[in-house]
Design an enzyme around this catalytic site. Structure first.
Site, PDB file in Angstrom:
ATOM      1  N   HIS A  92       0.853  -1.188   0.000  1.00 13.69           N
ATOM      2  CA  HIS A  92       0.000   0.000   0.000  1.00 13.69           C
ATOM      3  C   HIS A  92       0.888   1.237   0.000  1.00 13.69           C
ATOM      4  O   HIS A  92       2.011   1.212   0.515  1.00 13.69           O
ATOM      5  CB  HIS A  92      -0.919  -0.003   1.226  1.00 13.69           C
ATOM      6  CG  HIS A  92      -1.981   1.047   1.166  1.00 13.69           C
ATOM      7  ND1 HIS A  92      -1.762   2.348   1.572  1.00 13.69           N
ATOM      8  CD2 HIS A  92      -3.268   1.008   0.726  1.00 13.69           C
ATOM      9  CE1 HIS A  92      -2.864   3.053   1.396  1.00 13.69           C
ATOM     10  NE2 HIS A  92      -3.791   2.277   0.881  1.00 13.69           N
ATOM     11  N   GLU A 140      -3.660   2.883  -7.444  1.00 13.42           N
ATOM     12  CA  GLU A 140      -4.090   4.028  -6.642  1.00 13.42           C
ATOM     13  C   GLU A 140      -3.065   5.160  -6.754  1.00 13.42           C
ATOM     14  O   GLU A 140      -2.045   5.119  -6.069  1.00 13.42           O
ATOM     15  CB  GLU A 140      -4.196   3.648  -5.166  1.00 13.42           C
ATOM     16  CG  GLU A 140      -5.259   2.664  -4.792  1.00 13.42           C
ATOM     17  CD  GLU A 140      -5.362   2.549  -3.268  1.00 13.42           C
ATOM     18  OE1 GLU A 140      -6.422   2.868  -2.728  1.00 13.42           O
ATOM     19  OE2 GLU A 140      -4.363   2.170  -2.626  1.00 13.42           O
TER      20      GLU A 140
END
Length: 221
Positions: A92, A140
């Site tokens: 992430h 993302e």
């Protein structure tokens, strides 16, 4: 194919402890009503709490590519699986790893039968991640995370480009779309751009009514 929604609780107070359980129950209820799989990624300390109280797919927010042994402070695959998780996020943008470490984490997770979602930030890193053979890549752009501006509107080319790149490298890998996702129109747009679902966080976790926010998210599917 029904989309996959993965809700990352990060370290938000609203998603900590019993808050994680409440949001997980909302995921279960909305998922059952809509027929859409809604998974949740709580903090490490809440994986067992959520998995033991709510019948909902639980993902870890991170996993280290190590096994049992002298690895103080690490989270290894068997421990995460035994706590009740069915999968894990890897890399992430708030917990970035080097490429070799990403590969080690994917290998460790697969060894325990855990689903893997590698997070990426652009088309090039998405292509590199796909070559490692995860179940999903979640693209993302970091500048849009938590912005309320969905990537599907701000930068749709990064989604379509990622889908095309992954298709060339390994068609078995599926693409999720993340950053700024919070509404039904965002999920609908993400699907139309070729992704199979979304990874999201604050738009639901910090909403006044997370269940209502989830219901809106799935309303156009």
């Amino acid at each position: 194919m029904k989309p996959l929604i993965v809700l990352n609780l990060k370290t938000y107070l609203e998603g900590t402890g019993e808050g994680a359980v409440r949001i997980a129950r909302a995921c279960k209820e909305v998922g059952e009503a809509s027929g859409i799989e809604i998974a949740i990624a709580p903090q490490f300390c809440d994986i067992y709490r959520v998995a033991s109280q709510v019948d909902v797919p639980v993902y870890s927010q991170h996993l280290d590519g190590v096994g049992a042994g002298s690895f103080t402070g690490h989270a290894f695959a068997k421990c995460i699986k035994d706590a009740g998780a069915v999968g894990t996020l890897i890399n992430h943008s708030e917990c970035r790893l080097k490429l070799a470490d990403i590969e080690a984490s994917v290998t460790a997770a697969k060894g325990e039968g855990l689903r893997t979602i590698i997070c990426t930030n652009n088309i090039a890193t998405t292509a590199a991640a796909a070559a490692l053979g995860p179940d999903y890549v979640a693209v993302e752009p970091p500048e849009l995370i938590g912005s309320g501006i969905p990537v599907s509107k701000a930068d749709p080319e990064v989604v379509t480009g990622s889908v095309a790149a992954v298709e060339r490298i390994d068609p078995a890998v599926k693409v999720l779309c993340g950053a700024g996702i919070s509404k039904g129109e965002d999920l609908k747009a993400a699907i139309e751009l070729g992704s199979v679902g979304v990874l999201l966080a604050s738009g639901i976790v910090k909403a006044k009514d997370p269940k209502a926010a989830l219901e809106d998210l799935v309303s156009l599917i």
